[in-house]
Design a protein around this motif. Structure first.
Motif, mmCIF file in Angstrom:
data_model
loop_
_atom_site.group_PDB
_atom_site.id
_atom_site.type_symbol
_atom_site.label_atom_id
_atom_site.label_comp_id
_atom_site.label_asym_id
_atom_site.label_seq_id
_atom_site.Cartn_x
_atom_site.Cartn_y
_atom_site.Cartn_z
ATOM 1 N N ALA A 171 -2.120 10.110 -13.559
ATOM 2 C CA ALA A 171 -0.837 10.580 -13.029
ATOM 3 C C ALA A 171 -0.243 11.700 -13.868
ATOM 4 O O ALA A 171 0.696 12.368 -13.440
ATOM 5 C CB ALA A 171 0.150 9.415 -12.947
ATOM 6 N N GLY A 172 -0.778 11.917 -15.078
ATOM 7 C CA GLY A 172 -0.255 12.959 -15.952
ATOM 8 C C GLY A 172 -0.109 12.477 -17.383
ATOM 9 O O GLY A 172 -0.549 11.372 -17.740
ATOM 10 N N LEU A 173 0.496 13.318 -18.215
ATOM 11 C CA LEU A 173 0.669 13.035 -19.636
ATOM 12 C C LEU A 173 2.063 12.507 -19.936
ATOM 13 O O LEU A 173 3.036 12.873 -19.280
ATOM 14 C CB LEU A 173 0.444 14.293 -20.474
ATOM 15 C CG LEU A 173 -0.943 14.933 -20.478
ATOM 16 C CD1 LEU A 173 -0.861 16.299 -21.150
ATOM 17 C CD2 LEU A 173 -1.930 14.054 -21.212
ATOM 18 N N PHE A 174 2.167 11.664 -20.966
ATOM 19 C CA PHE A 174 3.466 11.305 -21.528
ATOM 20 C C PHE A 174 3.256 10.961 -22.997
ATOM 21 O O PHE A 174 2.114 10.800 -23.461
ATOM 22 C CB PHE A 174 4.130 10.146 -20.779
ATOM 23 C CG PHE A 174 3.307 8.879 -20.708
ATOM 24 C CD1 PHE A 174 3.305 7.968 -21.761
ATOM 25 C CD2 PHE A 174 2.540 8.598 -19.588
ATOM 26 C CE1 PHE A 174 2.548 6.818 -21.699
ATOM 27 C CE2 PHE A 174 1.784 7.437 -19.515
ATOM 28 C CZ PHE A 174 1.791 6.540 -20.574
ATOM 29 N N THR A 175 4.339 10.869 -23.731
ATOM 30 C CA THR A 175 4.273 10.633 -25.174
ATOM 31 C C THR A 175 5.105 9.417 -25.543
ATOM 32 O O THR A 175 6.137 9.151 -24.921
ATOM 33 C CB THR A 175 4.789 11.875 -25.940
ATOM 34 O OG1 THR A 175 4.041 13.026 -25.516
ATOM 35 C CG2 THR A 175 4.625 11.704 -27.436
ATOM 36 N N THR A 198 10.485 5.402 -28.576
ATOM 37 C CA THR A 198 10.935 6.285 -27.504
ATOM 38 C C THR A 198 9.739 6.768 -26.686
ATOM 39 O O THR A 198 8.623 6.879 -27.204
ATOM 40 C CB THR A 198 11.673 7.511 -28.080
ATOM 41 O OG1 THR A 198 10.784 8.206 -28.989
ATOM 42 C CG2 THR A 198 12.926 7.099 -28.837
ATOM 43 N N THR A 199 9.993 7.069 -25.429
ATOM 44 C CA THR A 199 8.950 7.645 -24.580
ATOM 45 C C THR A 199 9.584 8.527 -23.518
ATOM 46 O O THR A 199 10.704 8.271 -23.072
ATOM 47 C CB THR A 199 8.077 6.552 -23.924
ATOM 48 O OG1 THR A 199 7.079 7.181 -23.116
ATOM 49 C CG2 THR A 199 8.902 5.621 -23.052
ATOM 50 N N ASP A 200 8.845 9.560 -23.130
ATOM 51 C CA ASP A 200 9.303 10.414 -22.038
ATOM 52 C C ASP A 200 8.629 10.037 -20.722
ATOM 53 O O ASP A 200 8.701 10.764 -19.733
ATOM 54 C CB ASP A 200 9.084 11.895 -22.358
ATOM 55 C CG ASP A 200 7.666 12.208 -22.832
ATOM 56 O OD1 ASP A 200 6.745 11.412 -22.525
ATOM 57 O OD2 ASP A 200 7.481 13.228 -23.512
ATOM 58 N N ALA A 201 7.968 8.867 -20.695
ATOM 59 C CA ALA A 201 7.379 8.367 -19.454
ATOM 60 C C ALA A 201 8.471 7.952 -18.475
ATOM 61 O O ALA A 201 9.574 7.546 -18.881
ATOM 62 C CB ALA A 201 6.471 7.172 -19.742
ATOM 63 N N GLY A 241 12.041 9.458 -19.086
ATOM 64 C CA GLY A 241 11.369 9.999 -17.908
ATOM 65 C C GLY A 241 11.174 11.495 -17.892
ATOM 66 O O GLY A 241 10.739 12.065 -16.874
ATOM 67 N N MET A 242 11.453 12.179 -19.008
ATOM 68 C CA MET A 242 11.460 13.640 -18.987
ATOM 69 C C MET A 242 10.072 14.282 -18.899
ATOM 70 O O MET A 242 9.969 15.482 -18.645
ATOM 71 C CB MET A 242 12.238 14.174 -20.195
ATOM 72 C CG MET A 242 13.739 13.929 -20.060
ATOM 73 S SD MET A 242 14.720 14.680 -21.389
ATOM 74 C CE MET A 242 14.422 16.430 -21.101
ATOM 75 N N SER A 243 9.014 13.505 -19.071
ATOM 76 C CA SER A 243 7.673 14.070 -18.861
ATOM 77 C C SER A 243 7.387 14.235 -17.373
ATOM 78 O O SER A 243 6.515 15.020 -16.980
ATOM 79 C CB SER A 243 6.608 13.152 -19.471
ATOM 80 O OG SER A 243 6.504 11.939 -18.723
#
Length: 403
Positions: A171-175, A198-201, A241-243
């Motif tokens: 589905a894509g990248l996240f950190t 923290t995560t941007d997922a 959710g910013m990724s």
């Protein structure tokens, strides 16, 4: 696929910033930073796990109420030097006051600010000092200040504990990034620790909490330094959710793998940095009758003062391991039990294989990190605990903790 991020921490995921400052929380004119702030550019879903101690600090009670309300959060204030525990109604009111003041400065709702504290129990929190830092902390928020935040929450820690990973899914990248503090009053059922992840997922709260619960059980709940449980243990997991990469049932296992990598690393760092410790030891129990008995056995060995002082002296006294296993409540046949020091088979069928192996075992125990495996041959369940040696320095540190 996971990729380690060099020098990563809580501000590695997109949209997260941090700051730190000195508030002289302990009133000893110390210059080191003891207050920190994490802020997200977008509101976050969040999950949390707290101490199971009946005596809970005011910030724990405050955050538990915020979690119940189910709204999103945007910031976390944390301080070291004072636990704000056993401070009565005033302690809770001070959490509310801090949240209101910092929310006003950040132009968000007060329910969007979480609070965490660590330090001395039973001392009123110097709330005015914290309020006075508001402008300094908010004005210095930056995406490269994660390490400074991690330093600000340290108490008897000797090293900064932070890490981050990049997770690649279909589905894509996240950190995911994180930091923690913890060195003493460390026992299973969390530890004396604050951990901020923290995560941007893009992930909903239900999945976020599920992932946190599953990972806590095999990481932070498998760390012990001295067998004592804190009043302030807190793990906060924020997702903004910013990724743009959504986590759902299709890539949940990828998310959990990344989170597990973060939390396992931080858990091992806590054990390695145990108060006065010179080495970290992984206790692995395998082939127990069931998971609970594996856990009982590993926990008993990892928490035993006799075993931990054996580690301190690098004494390959395997009899202490057998005695602790036998006292754990796990059902097994001692005459079928094997013990390994790293990959070296040391005890077979409850007896030492060859006394000439003691020197090799001694050399293994000189290492900063090693593993002891207890094979009970009673079933197929296994687990592991992270522990450390118990040295004279532990007594010195804790005898002078309030000095």
């Amino acid at each position: 696929m996971l990729g380690k991020v060099s020098y990563g921490g809580v501000t590695t995921p997109a949209g997260f910033r941090a700051a730190s400052a000195s508030g002289d929380i302990k009133g000893k004119k110390a210059e080191r930073d003891d207050c920190g702030l994490i802020c997200s550019d977008e509101p976050c879903e969040f999950a949390a796990v707290f101490t199971s101690n009946v005596v809970k600090a005011a910030p724990v009670l405050y955050d538990m109420e915020i979690l119940k309300k189910g709204g999103k959060v945007s910031a976390v204030f944390a301080n070291s030097g004072n636990a704000n525990a056993c401070t009565g109604a005033d302690g809770y009111k001070n959490c509310q006051k801090i949240a209101e003041v910092y929310a006003d400065g950040l132009e968000i709702k007060s329910e969007s600010v979480l609070i965490a504290s660590t330090g001395v129990i039973g001392v009123p929190l110097p709330v005015e000092k914290i309020i006075d830092l508001k402008d300094v902390l908010i004005d210095s928020l930056a995406d490269d200040n994660g390490i400074n935040f991690a330093k600000a929450i340290m108490t008897t820690d000797t090293t900064v504990k932070e890490t981050a990973v990049c997770v690649e899914t279909k589905a894509g990248l996240f950190t995911i990034g994180g930091c923690t503090k913890g060195a003493g009053m460390i026992a299973p059922s969390l530890a004396t620790m604050l951990s901020f992840i923290t995560t941007d997922a893009l992930i909903d709260r239900k999945l976020l909490q599920l992932a946190l619960n599953e990972c806590v059980d095999v990481t932070f709940n498998r760390v012990t330094v001295d067998g004592d449980m804190s009043t302030n243990d807190t793990i906060l997991l924020l997702a903004n959710g910013m990724s743009g990469t959504k986590v759902d049932e299709n890539n949940y296992e990828d998310f959990k793998a990344g989170l597990l990598d973060i939390m396992d690393y931080l858990a091992r760092q806590i054990a390695l940095d145990g108060e006065g410790a010179s080495r970290m030891i992984t206790i692995e129990v395998k082939n127990a009758a069931n998971f609970e008995e594996a856990k009982l056995c590993a926990s008993k060995i990892a928490n035993s003062p006799l075993v931990k002082t054996m580690f301190a002296g690098c004494d390959p006294n395997w009899g202490r391991l057998m005695a602790s296993a036998g006292a754990s409540g796990a059902e097994f046949d001692p005459d079928k039990t094997d013990i390994y020091f790293n990959d070296m088979h040391y005890v077979s069928g409850g007896k030492i294989i060859d006394y000439s192996l003691e020197e090799k075992a001694y050399n293994i125990m000189q290492e900063m990190q090693y593993t002891i495996t207890i094979d009970l041959h009673a079933g197929s369940s296994m687990t592991k605990f992270y522990t450390c040696d118990l040295t004279q320095d532990y007594i010195k540190i804790n005898a002078d903790y309030r000095s």
